[in-house]
Write an enzyme that holds these catalytic residues in place. Sequence first.
Site, PDB file in Angstrom:
ATOM      1  N   HIS A  24      -2.620  -0.912  -3.393  1.00 13.60           N
ATOM      2  CA  HIS A  24      -3.745  -0.008  -3.200  1.00 13.60           C
ATOM      3  C   HIS A  24      -3.535   1.272  -4.001  1.00 13.60           C
ATOM      4  O   HIS A  24      -2.531   1.969  -3.821  1.00 13.60           O
ATOM      5  CB  HIS A  24      -3.899   0.348  -1.721  1.00 13.60           C
ATOM      6  CG  HIS A  24      -4.289  -0.813  -0.861  1.00 13.60           C
ATOM      7  ND1 HIS A  24      -4.071  -0.840   0.496  1.00 13.60           N
ATOM      8  CD2 HIS A  24      -4.893  -1.990  -1.169  1.00 13.60           C
ATOM      9  CE1 HIS A  24      -4.527  -1.980   0.984  1.00 13.60           C
ATOM     10  NE2 HIS A  24      -5.018  -2.692  -0.004  1.00 13.60           N
ATOM     11  N   SER A  41       0.861  -1.182   0.000  1.00 12.65           N
ATOM     12  CA  SER A  41       0.000   0.000   0.000  1.00 12.65           C
ATOM     13  C   SER A  41       0.898   1.233   0.000  1.00 12.65           C
ATOM     14  O   SER A  41       1.700   1.398  -0.917  1.00 12.65           O
ATOM     15  CB  SER A  41      -0.956  -0.031   1.197  1.00 12.65           C
ATOM     16  OG  SER A  41      -1.896   1.025   1.133  1.00 12.65           O
ATOM     17  N   ASP A  51      -4.669  -4.459   5.887  1.00 11.34           N
ATOM     18  CA  ASP A  51      -4.990  -5.367   4.797  1.00 11.34           C
ATOM     19  C   ASP A  51      -3.787  -6.251   4.489  1.00 11.34           C
ATOM     20  O   ASP A  51      -2.655  -5.776   4.421  1.00 11.34           O
ATOM     21  CB  ASP A  51      -5.390  -4.559   3.558  1.00 11.34           C
ATOM     22  CG  ASP A  51      -5.940  -5.413   2.438  1.00 11.34           C
ATOM     23  OD1 ASP A  51      -6.369  -6.551   2.717  1.00 11.34           O
ATOM     24  OD2 ASP A  51      -5.956  -4.944   1.293  1.00 11.34           O
TER      25      ASP A  51
END
Length: 205
Positions: free
Chosen positions: A53, A26, A146
């Site tokens: 992401h 991310s 995540d």
Amino acid sequence: MKTTLNSGERADWALPVVDAIVVGASAGGVEALLNVFASIKPGFRLPILTVLHVPEERRSQLAQVFAARLPIRVKEADDKEDIAPGTLYFAAPGYHLSVEADRSLSLSQEDRVYHSRPSIDILFSSAADAFGARLAGILLTGANNDGASGLAYIKDCGGLTVVQDPNQAQARTMPEAALALHSPDYLLPLNDISQLLVELERIAC
């Protein structure tokens, strides 16, 4: 958990034979991924499935950016596509990327996970169901949780798990969340993760 690795130890890596690699990142992920994939040479034969992401509201340029820098095929994943060797796949913005039992790819727009779609957890968990112990999962820098549970699930299924050293991550939340759930096989800086990819491909092929 193996916490350090130097060039003298590389011959002793206790690595399994894998059929695929999944990677999640991310915040700070583009730079981290460029570093990790820097060791890939022409002829690299393992497929790599990646979730990074990115904002949903605009088209991703990830495939183009990485294709210009890597000597292997790079593309955005398509729905119902069979996973091909030697290909780096990126999840499309706004779609979860899953691996089906027949090792094809699936795109969906289910609810976000940790405010993210695509979700690293969904990719990791579905890939673990499809590949079992013949999967390697790598979790890099990021600012949310995540990927932590998905990586732990890869471990539960017998797969290899690798976490970027949070002390060297641009955003340490994601690797620290993974470490809170399980002890990975390797906790490494980016350069060593890059070399690990080379060794996984050598063993597998």
